[in-house]
Design a protein around this motif. Sequence first.
Motif, short mmCIF file in Angstrom:
data_model
loop_
_atom_site.label_atom_id
_atom_site.label_comp_id
_atom_site.label_asym_id
_atom_site.label_seq_id
_atom_site.Cartn_x
_atom_site.Cartn_y
_atom_site.Cartn_z
N GLY A 218 0.78 -1.23 0.00
CA GLY A 218 0.00 0.00 0.00
C GLY A 218 0.81 1.28 0.00
O GLY A 218 0.26 2.36 0.25
N ILE A 219 2.09 1.21 -0.31
CA ILE A 219 2.96 2.39 -0.27
C ILE A 219 3.09 2.95 -1.68
O ILE A 219 3.49 2.25 -2.61
CB ILE A 219 4.33 2.04 0.31
CG1 ILE A 219 4.19 1.59 1.77
CG2 ILE A 219 5.29 3.21 0.20
CD1 ILE A 219 5.44 1.00 2.37
N THR A 220 2.77 4.24 -1.81
CA THR A 220 2.84 4.91 -3.12
C THR A 220 3.81 6.09 -3.12
O THR A 220 3.91 6.81 -4.12
CB THR A 220 1.44 5.40 -3.54
OG1 THR A 220 0.91 6.26 -2.52
CG2 THR A 220 0.50 4.23 -3.76
N GLY A 221 4.52 6.29 -2.02
CA GLY A 221 5.52 7.35 -1.94
C GLY A 221 6.54 7.01 -0.88
O GLY A 221 6.20 6.39 0.14
N VAL A 505 -4.49 5.42 -4.24
CA VAL A 505 -5.58 4.86 -3.46
C VAL A 505 -5.25 3.42 -3.10
O VAL A 505 -4.73 2.67 -3.94
CB VAL A 505 -6.91 4.89 -4.26
CG1 VAL A 505 -8.07 4.42 -3.39
CG2 VAL A 505 -7.18 6.29 -4.82
N ILE A 506 -5.57 3.04 -1.86
CA ILE A 506 -5.41 1.63 -1.46
C ILE A 506 -6.71 1.11 -0.86
O ILE A 506 -7.48 1.86 -0.26
CB ILE A 506 -4.24 1.45 -0.47
CG1 ILE A 506 -4.46 2.24 0.82
CG2 ILE A 506 -2.93 1.84 -1.12
CD1 ILE A 506 -3.37 2.00 1.88
N ILE A 507 -6.96 -0.17 -1.08
CA ILE A 507 -8.12 -0.85 -0.52
C ILE A 507 -7.61 -2.02 0.32
O ILE A 507 -6.79 -2.82 -0.15
CB ILE A 507 -9.08 -1.34 -1.62
CG1 ILE A 507 -9.52 -0.17 -2.50
CG2 ILE A 507 -10.29 -2.03 -1.00
CD1 ILE A 507 -10.44 -0.57 -3.65
N ASP A 522 -1.86 -8.27 10.45
CA ASP A 522 -2.17 -9.27 9.43
C ASP A 522 -2.91 -8.69 8.24
O ASP A 522 -3.30 -9.42 7.32
CB ASP A 522 -3.01 -10.39 10.04
CG ASP A 522 -2.25 -11.19 11.10
OD1 ASP A 522 -1.03 -11.35 10.92
OD2 ASP A 522 -2.88 -11.63 12.08
N THR A 523 -3.13 -7.39 8.23
CA THR A 523 -3.87 -6.74 7.16
C THR A 523 -3.20 -6.99 5.81
O THR A 523 -1.98 -6.91 5.68
CB THR A 523 -3.96 -5.22 7.41
OG1 THR A 523 -4.63 -5.00 8.66
CG2 THR A 523 -4.72 -4.52 6.29
N GLU A 524 -4.03 -7.26 4.80
CA GLU A 524 -3.56 -7.43 3.43
C GLU A 524 -4.13 -6.31 2.57
O GLU A 524 -5.27 -5.88 2.76
CB GLU A 524 -3.99 -8.78 2.86
CG GLU A 524 -3.43 -9.99 3.59
CD GLU A 524 -1.96 -10.23 3.31
OE1 GLU A 524 -1.46 -9.66 2.30
OE2 GLU A 524 -1.31 -10.96 4.09
N VAL A 525 -3.33 -5.85 1.64
CA VAL A 525 -3.79 -4.87 0.66
C VAL A 525 -4.44 -5.60 -0.50
O VAL A 525 -3.86 -6.53 -1.07
CB VAL A 525 -2.62 -4.00 0.17
CG1 VAL A 525 -3.06 -3.06 -0.94
CG2 VAL A 525 -2.02 -3.20 1.33
#
Length: 541
Positions: A218-221, A505-507, A522-525
Amino acid sequence: MMADTIIINGNIVTMEPLAPRAEALALRNDRILAVGSTADIRALATSRTQVIDARGHLVLPGFQDTHIHLQDSGNNYHANAVLDQCRSIGELQKALRTFAARSQAPWVNGVGWYTGIFTDANLTRQVLDEAVPARPCYILASDGHNACLNSKGCEALGLREGIDDPPLGHFVRDGQGVPTGMLHEDAIDWARERMPAITEDDFAAGVRFGQALCNRHGITGVLDASINERHARVYQRLADRGELTLRVAATAKVEPHEDTGRAVERVKAMRAACRGNLFKVHSAKFFLDGVLENRTATMLQSYSDPLGGNAPLMFGHNQVKDLFAAFDAERFQIHVHVIGDGALRAALDGLQAAREANGNWPSLHQLAHVQCLDPADVPRFRDLGAMANIQPLWARHEPSVTDVALPMVGPERGQWMYAFRSLIDAGAPYCLSSDWGVSTLNPFPIMETAVTRQPPRKNGDHPVFLPEQRMTIAECVRGYTINAAAAAWRSEETGTLAPGKSADVIILDRDIFTCDPYDIGDTEVLLTLFRGQRVYSGGGL
């Protein structure tokens, strides 16, 4: 104006204070076109619009990691034996043997060993000789401040009895004065300069590996926290070719031996050549001390363990003030590595000197790590507008803390180790980051630790490390979005989900605001969009 892509049926947290929640987003080209209800956003779709049904999942702005070593760590983890899961000498040797068996390279290199377990006392060239007897071997610790060579490696580089330590570096020696193979601080640079060169194509492959890992989580920067001219060339080439799938800001390393005027002109030239949207040099990096694990952290008072002693600041105190004032005058952000409370005090004094010389401006100078601090310095962060750039994953009972750091600083100073709650409550600006490859770049275990101050439950029932310093999950998300965008000087186009902002954007597969705090890690993107384009799909959306 119609949308290229819409995201509907989402649990959208925009991070915008006046419109914090929404159901849907419309994207056009690389920007957010509109934010609103699913019905309103559907009205902006045509037959050619891509529809992404979030199915009630949490939608957030793309995360930004503002202290990471993307290029170097990407190359290290892409090309070498990965040692970060090794917890005994036997496991480390097995990993090296396995890698050596499938590698035809003249050197057998590894990365990621844990300084909380492997130390000067138990990691030597003889240990590595048992795993790799016939070729030179070099292994770098996860913290980047320690490394070890085997006997063939020492021989190849000329590391022998009687050799002098390099400036700001140390060769560990046995009782007879013979180098053990262990390298501290700039002794690592001494070794790397004499090893076979890594090509810029290799480093470009490392960036591709690292950015794919970032996108997956989830990293965009990012902000690469220590670069030189080679890093800049590689990043700029990838940016020019359209190969970057995240934004890279970078901080150019300044060496203690550099003349202030020449250092400023050198970094100014790098900034002038690297000012694009996807890659820019915007700050100057200073390592004021090392780490507690190899006794190079600078404390206000001597270490509390039986060995005692202290480590000198890597720059002179007056030199810090001169350099900070000079770079601040040229409107660079200043990014400082500080582990010991003495290094932190020197950094704050330097920032105060810069403000007195040049006035106040919204620099958000970064003080990274902040492992130890004197309580008298807590309010100075707010007063000086200095941002605490923190890595919460380390704020828990692990060998590097329990067995190494706490005995060295003693119980009184130990109560102010990773004092994140105290800083936030005192009004300090802050952001969260990983320092990858020191530790995982996955934001979710990092945020879980910030909230719990414990290792994951699957690792056993550990006591809470300074529970009064826990953060909230809302503070953590701010630290990876709004605050991170500010730290990287990207607030105008990133950090929130609002019309006109970049479509980053991430979900996620769960609502990290409401789930059990011990499940955050444990969260998954499920999906990552960067500038409106899919750069990671992991959940069938």
